[in-house]
Scaffold this active site. Structure first.
Site, short mmCIF file in Angstrom:
data_model
loop_
_atom_site.label_atom_id
_atom_site.label_comp_id
_atom_site.label_asym_id
_atom_site.label_seq_id
_atom_site.Cartn_x
_atom_site.Cartn_y
_atom_site.Cartn_z
N SER A 148 0.85 -8.07 -16.68
CA SER A 148 0.18 -9.31 -16.29
C SER A 148 -0.11 -10.15 -17.53
O SER A 148 -0.43 -9.62 -18.59
CB SER A 148 -1.15 -8.99 -15.60
OG SER A 148 -1.87 -10.19 -15.39
N TYR A 163 -8.50 -3.67 -15.62
CA TYR A 163 -7.16 -4.08 -15.15
C TYR A 163 -6.21 -4.27 -16.34
O TYR A 163 -5.09 -3.77 -16.34
CB TYR A 163 -7.31 -5.39 -14.37
CG TYR A 163 -6.02 -6.00 -13.86
CD1 TYR A 163 -5.35 -5.44 -12.78
CD2 TYR A 163 -5.50 -7.16 -14.43
CE1 TYR A 163 -4.18 -6.03 -12.28
CE2 TYR A 163 -4.34 -7.75 -13.95
CZ TYR A 163 -3.68 -7.17 -12.87
OH TYR A 163 -2.54 -7.75 -12.39
P1 NAP Z 1 -0.96 -8.13 -3.36
O1 NAP Z 1 -0.60 -9.41 -2.69
O2 NAP Z 1 -2.36 -7.63 -3.30
O3 NAP Z 1 0.04 -6.99 -2.82
C1 NAP Z 1 -0.09 -5.70 -3.32
C2 NAP Z 1 0.97 -4.81 -2.75
O4 NAP Z 1 0.82 -3.51 -3.36
C3 NAP Z 1 0.86 -4.61 -1.25
O5 NAP Z 1 2.14 -4.57 -0.68
C4 NAP Z 1 0.18 -3.25 -1.14
O6 NAP Z 1 0.57 -2.55 0.04
C5 NAP Z 1 0.75 -2.55 -2.34
N1 NAP Z 1 -0.05 -1.39 -2.77
C6 NAP Z 1 -1.35 -1.37 -3.14
N2 NAP Z 1 -1.72 -0.11 -3.44
C7 NAP Z 1 -0.64 0.67 -3.24
C8 NAP Z 1 -0.38 2.05 -3.38
N3 NAP Z 1 -1.34 2.89 -3.78
N4 NAP Z 1 0.86 2.52 -3.10
C9 NAP Z 1 1.84 1.68 -2.69
N5 NAP Z 1 1.65 0.35 -2.54
C10 NAP Z 1 0.43 -0.14 -2.81
O7 NAP Z 1 -0.61 -8.19 -4.93
P2 NAP Z 1 0.42 -9.14 -5.74
O8 NAP Z 1 -0.32 -10.32 -6.21
O9 NAP Z 1 1.66 -9.32 -4.96
O10 NAP Z 1 0.68 -8.22 -7.03
C11 NAP Z 1 1.86 -7.50 -7.23
C12 NAP Z 1 1.91 -7.06 -8.68
O11 NAP Z 1 1.88 -8.19 -9.55
C13 NAP Z 1 0.73 -6.17 -9.12
O12 NAP Z 1 1.20 -5.15 -9.97
C14 NAP Z 1 -0.17 -7.12 -9.88
O13 NAP Z 1 -0.96 -6.45 -10.83
C15 NAP Z 1 0.87 -8.02 -10.53
N6 NAP Z 1 0.36 -9.34 -10.92
C16 NAP Z 1 -0.12 -10.20 -9.98
C17 NAP Z 1 -0.60 -11.43 -10.39
C18 NAP Z 1 -1.17 -12.43 -9.40
O14 NAP Z 1 -1.77 -13.40 -9.84
N7 NAP Z 1 -0.99 -12.25 -8.11
C19 NAP Z 1 -0.57 -11.81 -11.74
C20 NAP Z 1 -0.06 -10.88 -12.66
C21 NAP Z 1 0.41 -9.66 -12.24
P3 NAP Z 1 -0.48 -2.22 1.23
O15 NAP Z 1 -0.90 -3.54 1.78
O16 NAP Z 1 0.33 -1.41 2.20
O17 NAP Z 1 -1.61 -1.47 0.59
#
Ligand code: NAP
Length: 247
Positions: free
Chosen positions: A142, A155
């Site tokens: 991130s 985080y």
């Molecule tokens: P999100 O919308 O909250 O989606 C998270 C996903 O991860 C969901 O599909 C969830 O599935 C799954 N998940 C959570 N815990 C899990 C587990 N224990 N085993 C398997 N799957 C699991 O998050 P996002 O924003 O798309 O983030 C995706 C990645 O990008 C993350 O690694 C995050 O740190 C990174 N990131 C995000 C941002 C941002 O601003 N959004 C910025 C930088 C980095 P369920 O619903 O089935 O639990």
């Protein structure tokens, strides 16, 4: 319209929602057979499978908590049996809760490290033994790691660990022709980022990058698509920030 297949198989962890779902869509469009991993959102995962299947893609949903080594092993086995040996692993599953370090509970610390760090460790360890030569691994860090904002200590610590895995694992796979990179998105409009923030806070984040908007899941899916492609063959052991220029 049917999607042409490239005879390659991708696992995308945490692909039921958010960035992971968009990565799965993009890789399916690129011709990959896609395993859509999720932990609890089975409805969303099955709906995505139906959506991709209707477009002629080969997709399955696989429930597995990435923090559980046994479930991760079973996810790889199911994917191999149903789609074939894995060419691309996208370690997207992750959680974020912003809390000042002093107020962070043991439970939140453990959960964040279990999913973000152990989850990535589990899939990397499995991938080492099982992935096809010439494969591609894309981890998720991130941009918050570069911003050092209050509330992100735990985080960011998990994402620092993911970056460390990325650099070392790329070297440990010498001779296998598998690249290991990480993407480090800035703020992306998903529930992970949006939940718990006021309109005002969201506006402030959207104005931080010189490109003056929040990132969208498609912005990150395009970068993952590139890293998974033949064109990215010489990119290895790198952290690629995609954040509109915020850091
Ligand atoms: P999100 O919308 O909250 O989606 C998270 C996903 O991860 C969901 O599909 C969830 O599935 C799954 N998940 C959570 N815990 C899990 C587990 N224990 N085993 C398997 N799957 C699991 O998050 P996002 O924003 O798309 O983030 C995706 C990645 O990008 C993350 O690694 C995050 O740190 C990174 N990131 C995000 C941002 C941002 O601003 N959004 C910025 C930088 C980095 P369920 O619903 O089935 O639990």
């Amino acid at each position: 319209m049917t999607t042409p297949q490239n005879n390659q198989v991708a696992i995308v962890t945490g692909a039921s929602r958010g960035i992971g779902a968009e990565v799965a869509r993009r890789l399916a469009r690129d011709g990959f057979a896609v395993a859509i991993n999720y932990a609890s959102s089975s409805k969303e995962a099955e709906a995505l499978v139906a959506e991709l299947s209707a477009q002629g893609a080969n997709a399955i949903a696989v429930k597995a908590n990435v923090a559980d080594a046994g479930e991760v092993r079973a996810m790889f086995e199911t994917t191999e049996q149903q789609l074939g040996k894995i060419d691309v692993l996208v370690n997207n599953a992750g959680v974020l809760k912003t809390v000042p370090l002093a107020d962070t509970s043991d439970a939140l610390y453990d959960q964040t490290f279990e999913i973000n760090v152990r989850g990535t460790f589990n899939t990397l360890r499995e991938a080492a033994a099982r992935m096809n030569e010439g494969g591609r691994i894309v981890n998720f860090s991130s941009t918050t790691l570069a911003l050092n904002m209050p509330g992100y200590a735990v985080y960011n610590a998990t994402k620092a660990a993911v970056e460390a895995f990325t650099h070392v694992f790329a070297k440990e796979l010498r001779g296998r022709h598998i690249t290991v990179n990480a993407v480090a998105p800035g703020p992306i409009a998903t529930s992970l980022f949006l939940d718990g923030k006021t309109e005002e806070q969201i506006k402030t984040f959207a104005n931080m990058p010189p490109l003056q908007r929040l990132g969208q899941p498609e912005d990150i899916a395009a970068l993952v698509s590139f890293l998974a492609s033949a064109d990215a063959g010489w990119v290895n052991g790198q952290i690629l920030r995609a954040n509109g220029g915020v850091a």
